[in-house]
Design a protein around this motif. Structure first.
Motif, PDB file in Angstrom:
ATOM      1  N   PRO A  37       0.830  -1.204   0.000  1.00  0.00           N
ATOM      2  CA  PRO A  37       0.000   0.000   0.000  1.00  0.00           C
ATOM      3  C   PRO A  37       0.865   1.254   0.000  1.00  0.00           C
ATOM      4  N   ALA A  38       0.369   2.294  -0.675  1.00  0.00           N
ATOM      5  CA  ALA A  38       1.096   3.566  -0.718  1.00  0.00           C
ATOM      6  C   ALA A  38       1.062   4.223   0.652  1.00  0.00           C
ATOM      7  N   ALA A  39       2.145   4.851   1.001  1.00  0.00           N
ATOM      8  CA  ALA A  39       2.227   5.531   2.299  1.00  0.00           C
ATOM      9  C   ALA A  39       1.362   6.774   2.270  1.00  0.00           C
ATOM     10  N   SER A  40       0.645   7.037   3.363  1.00  0.00           N
ATOM     11  CA  SER A  40      -0.222   8.204   3.410  1.00  0.00           C
ATOM     12  C   SER A  40       0.580   9.490   3.581  1.00  0.00           C
ATOM     13  N   SER A  41       1.696   9.403   4.239  1.00  0.00           N
ATOM     14  CA  SER A  41       2.583  10.560   4.321  1.00  0.00           C
ATOM     15  C   SER A  41       4.010  10.050   4.218  1.00  0.00           C
ATOM     16  N   ALA A  42       4.793  10.789   3.486  1.00  0.00           N
ATOM     17  CA  ALA A  42       6.169  10.378   3.223  1.00  0.00           C
ATOM     18  C   ALA A  42       7.133  11.257   3.999  1.00  0.00           C
ATOM     19  N   ALA A  43       8.323  10.755   4.194  1.00  0.00           N
ATOM     20  CA  ALA A  43       9.363  11.555   4.836  1.00  0.00           C
ATOM     21  C   ALA A  43       9.940  12.499   3.789  1.00  0.00           C
ATOM     22  N   PRO A  44      10.035  13.784   4.082  1.00  0.00           N
ATOM     23  CA  PRO A  44      10.562  14.734   3.093  1.00  0.00           C
ATOM     24  C   PRO A  44      12.046  14.491   2.800  1.00  0.00           C
ATOM     25  N   GLU A  54      14.992  32.068  -1.586  1.00  0.00           N
ATOM     26  CA  GLU A  54      14.553  33.233  -2.342  1.00  0.00           C
ATOM     27  C   GLU A  54      14.323  32.900  -3.826  1.00  0.00           C
ATOM     28  N   ASP A  55      15.201  32.099  -4.405  1.00  0.00           N
ATOM     29  CA  ASP A  55      15.152  31.836  -5.845  1.00  0.00           C
ATOM     30  C   ASP A  55      14.635  30.452  -6.232  1.00  0.00           C
ATOM     31  N   LYS A  56      14.443  29.558  -5.271  1.00  0.00           N
ATOM     32  CA  LYS A  56      14.009  28.205  -5.604  1.00  0.00           C
ATOM     33  C   LYS A  56      13.091  27.631  -4.533  1.00  0.00           C
ATOM     34  N   VAL A  57      12.221  26.710  -4.979  1.00  0.00           N
ATOM     35  CA  VAL A  57      11.478  25.856  -4.071  1.00  0.00           C
ATOM     36  C   VAL A  57      11.940  24.435  -4.365  1.00  0.00           C
ATOM     37  N   TYR A  58      12.181  23.677  -3.330  1.00  0.00           N
ATOM     38  CA  TYR A  58      12.718  22.334  -3.486  1.00  0.00           C
ATOM     39  C   TYR A  58      11.616  21.314  -3.302  1.00  0.00           C
ATOM     40  N   CYS A  59      11.613  20.326  -4.178  1.00  0.00           N
ATOM     41  CA  CYS A  59      10.641  19.249  -4.118  1.00  0.00           C
ATOM     42  C   CYS A  59      10.953  18.377  -2.903  1.00  0.00           C
ATOM     43  N   LEU A  60       9.976  18.156  -2.062  1.00  0.00           N
ATOM     44  CA  LEU A  60      10.173  17.339  -0.874  1.00  0.00           C
ATOM     45  C   LEU A  60      10.206  15.847  -1.206  1.00  0.00           C
ATOM     46  N   CYS A  61       9.785  15.473  -2.418  1.00  0.00           N
ATOM     47  CA  CYS A  61       9.841  14.069  -2.841  1.00  0.00           C
ATOM     48  C   CYS A  61      11.257  13.672  -3.238  1.00  0.00           C
TER      49      CYS A  61
END
Length: 131
Positions: A37-44, A54-61
């Motif tokens: 089963p897929a995890a309902s919440s993942a560790a970032p 300021e210049d980037k947003v990082y993907c938590l996946c």
């Protein structure tokens, strides 16, 4: 045998965690077994404090940085913005666009003439024209 196939696939440099789990689940289904089963919440992939600069947003996946996450989330992880926020328990106001890029786009929109009109005034005008 399934473990050998998945381990061989996981050794590839381009294999992502999502692809590995998908392959495993597909092989398990084909063998008549129940998939994981897929995890309902993942560790970032990185701490939330470092997810927005300021210049980037990082993907938590995956930990990669972008100006905007929406296209990356859909193409690479098959997630919508709402699913991404739910997966990591992020608040609704957590930015998915780099702050500097957001300000730049807002400035261009104002220069193009967008945002000049007050919606309340427009609503009153349309209400009066309907009478």
């Amino acid at each position: 045998m399934i473990a050998t196939i998945v381990a061989s696939f996981a050794a590839r440099p381009d294999a992502t965690p999502d692809a590995i789990v998908d392959l495993y689940n597909k092989l398990m289904e084909d063998a008549g077994e129940a998939p994981v089963p897929a995890a309902s919440s993942a560790a970032p992939a990185l701490p939330l404090e470092r997810a927005v600069t300021e210049d980037k947003v990082y993907c938590l996946c995956c930990g990669r940085g972008f100006k905007m996450l929406k296209r990356h989330l859909g193409a690479e992880h098959g997630l919508t913005e709402a699913e991404y926020r739910t997966m990591f328990s992020l608040p609704a106001d957590f930015p998915l666009v780099a702050p500097s890029y957001s300000r730049k786009k807002a400035s261009h929109a104002k220069q193009a003439g967008f945002g000049k009109y007050d919606r309340a005034v427009q609503k009153q005008d349309s209400d009066e024209s309907m009478s």
